[in-house]
Design an enzyme around this catalytic site. Structure first.
Site, mmCIF file in Angstrom:
data_model
loop_
_atom_site.group_PDB
_atom_site.id
_atom_site.type_symbol
_atom_site.label_atom_id
_atom_site.label_comp_id
_atom_site.label_asym_id
_atom_site.label_seq_id
_atom_site.Cartn_x
_atom_site.Cartn_y
_atom_site.Cartn_z
ATOM 1 N N LYS A 150 0.834 -1.202 0.000
ATOM 2 C CA LYS A 150 0.000 0.000 0.000
ATOM 3 C C LYS A 150 0.879 1.266 0.000
ATOM 4 O O LYS A 150 2.084 1.202 0.244
ATOM 5 C CB LYS A 150 -0.936 -0.012 1.209
ATOM 6 C CG LYS A 150 -1.884 -1.231 1.238
ATOM 7 C CD LYS A 150 -2.820 -1.282 0.056
ATOM 8 C CE LYS A 150 -4.083 -2.106 0.183
ATOM 9 N NZ LYS A 150 -4.024 -3.505 0.481
HETATM 10 C C1 LIG Z 1 -5.237 -4.401 1.124
HETATM 11 C C2 LIG Z 1 -6.705 -4.317 1.294
HETATM 12 C C3 LIG Z 1 -7.352 -4.757 2.461
HETATM 13 C C4 LIG Z 1 -6.675 -5.572 3.512
HETATM 14 O O1 LIG Z 1 -5.596 -5.000 4.087
HETATM 15 P P1 LIG Z 1 -4.503 -5.899 4.819
HETATM 16 O O2 LIG Z 1 -3.669 -4.891 5.522
HETATM 17 O O3 LIG Z 1 -3.769 -6.660 3.768
HETATM 18 O O4 LIG Z 1 -5.217 -6.792 5.773
HETATM 19 C C5 LIG Z 1 -8.709 -4.512 2.612
HETATM 20 N N1 LIG Z 1 -9.417 -3.909 1.645
HETATM 21 C C6 LIG Z 1 -8.838 -3.505 0.491
HETATM 22 C C7 LIG Z 1 -9.686 -2.806 -0.513
HETATM 23 C C8 LIG Z 1 -7.479 -3.728 0.275
HETATM 24 O O5 LIG Z 1 -6.919 -3.370 -0.897
#
Ligand SMILES: *Cc1c(COP(=O)(O)O)cnc(C)c1O
Length: 357
Positions: A181
């Site tokens: 992210k």
């Molecule tokens: C990455 C993501 C998540 C989950 O996040 P994690 O930190 O990997 O648990 C939830 N929703 C969306 C839309 C994502 O892209």
């Protein structure tokens, strides 16, 4: 090899200097000084009043659903990462899908009311690729039908809508600080909530319900981040402005050089300060997508099919047809976008795509 993204890592010494504080204090978790410092710096950076940092971006969605979903029907988007849907099912709620807007790719607010039943408790919508949902419409529907609103804002670090942090909207907003992210702590995430009483419930829920060592304030789970992860977040945070401006250059390059006679770019909602978190293109057909993908893969370039498949079609839920989401999911490809992507690589990527359309 060029992947869809590459994790930004600060100079290792800067991480080491921060993580040394955990060593010196012999304190590795339980909301230590590095976590508290990261929370305070994030509040300042994002101009928000409250934040709880968590160990990932999925658990905060589950906590919000546990508190607000009440095992009812949750109106949600079929176009998101699987965690949005799986969190609903995991919390024994029922996902009720509403199709998406074909250009913004967020839940189509005009179709929400038709999906509401007496069992509906909440709306869980994703600001997909950092593009805000139609917040005003969703707020009005929620107020009219007495529903809670949870935003999966996993992609939305730093996004502003009407000059305000996107995390300020909804009863609860969540973010992911996963390594892929925009801002990351390796694994991590956060939840945001402006209401004092609900914030306290979220807070207790993320730490087993502990209210002091011997007292419990209801049911909880362990969603705490460690000091090692918070140290990484503190090391990455000073680079955020550079990260965003470097990514903007990549996005501008694609926008200028791709042949848009047959492909479509994401339409960003008005009054949005976007964060350049993803660069999706929508092709005319899935065949064309596969052809473009193959041509790129042959030269070790790996875009990703975010998000495929449409979540109404995954095998752990009852399928209802979502024609727009299913069609877009088959035709959407996220192009490489990260700090350090070279101009010659961008030229190569755009050339290959344009030649294969
Ligand atoms: C990455 C993501 C998540 C989950 O996040 P994690 O930190 O990997 O648990 C939830 N929703 C969306 C839309 C994502 O892209």
């Amino acid at each position: 090899m060029i992947n869809v993204t590459q994790t930004f890592l600060p100079p290792q010494k800067e991480y080491n200097d921060l993580v040394k504080r955990a060593w010196d204090k012999l304190w590795l978790t339980n909301r230590g000084e590095l976590t508290l410092e990261l929370e305070s710096k994030l509040k300042e950076k994002l101009s928000i009043e409250k934040i709880i940092i968590t160990n990932n971006g999925t658990i905060p969605i589950q906590i919000a659903l546990k508190l607000l979903g009440k095992e009812g029907e949750i109106i949600t988007t079929p176009f998101s990462y699987v965690a949005t849907t799986s969190a609903i099912v995991w919390e024994k709620c029922t996902p009720v899908f509403v199709d998406i807007h074909p250009e913004y790719l967020t839940i189509d607010e005009t179709k929400i009311e038709a999906a509401i039943t007496p069992n509906t408790t909440a709306i869980l919508a994703t600001h997909v690729f950092g593009n805000p949902c139609h917040i005003e419409a969703i707020e009005a529907i929620a107020a009219k039908h007495n529903l809670k609103v949870i935003y999966d804002a996993a992609h939305s670090f730093g996004v502003e809508y009407n000059n305000e942090s996107i995390f300020n909207f909804g009863d609860v907003s969540t973010c992911s600080f996963h390594a892929t992210k925009l801002f990351h702590t390796g694994e991590g995430g956060a939840m945001f909530c402006k209401d004092e009483a609900l914030f306290h419930k979220l807070y207790y829920s993320h730490n087993f319900g502990h209210n002091g060592p011997l007292d419990f304030h209801g049911l909880g789970i362990n969603a705490k981040i460690s000091e090692l992860q918070s140290a990484l977040g503190l090391a990455v945070l000073p680079y955020m402005d550079t990260i965003v401006s470097e990514r903007k250059k990549v996005v501008d390059f694609y926008a200028k050089n791709l042949d848009f006679s047959t492909i479509k770019a994401l339409k960003i909602r008005q009054n949005t300060k976007w964060n350049y978190s993803y660069y999706p293109i929508v092709l005319e057909t899935e065949e064309l997508l596969l052809k473009v993908q193959k041509a790129l893969n042959e030269v070790q370039i790996f875009p990703r099919r975010y998000f495929y498949p449409s979540l109404n079609t995954v095998n752990f839920i009852k399928n209802t047809e979502m024609p727009i989401s299913e069609s877009i999911s088959k035709r959407i490809l996220c192009l490489p976008l990260y700090v350090g992507l070279k101009k010659e690589d961008l030229e190569k990527i755009t050339k290959i795509i344009n030649q294969n359309l």
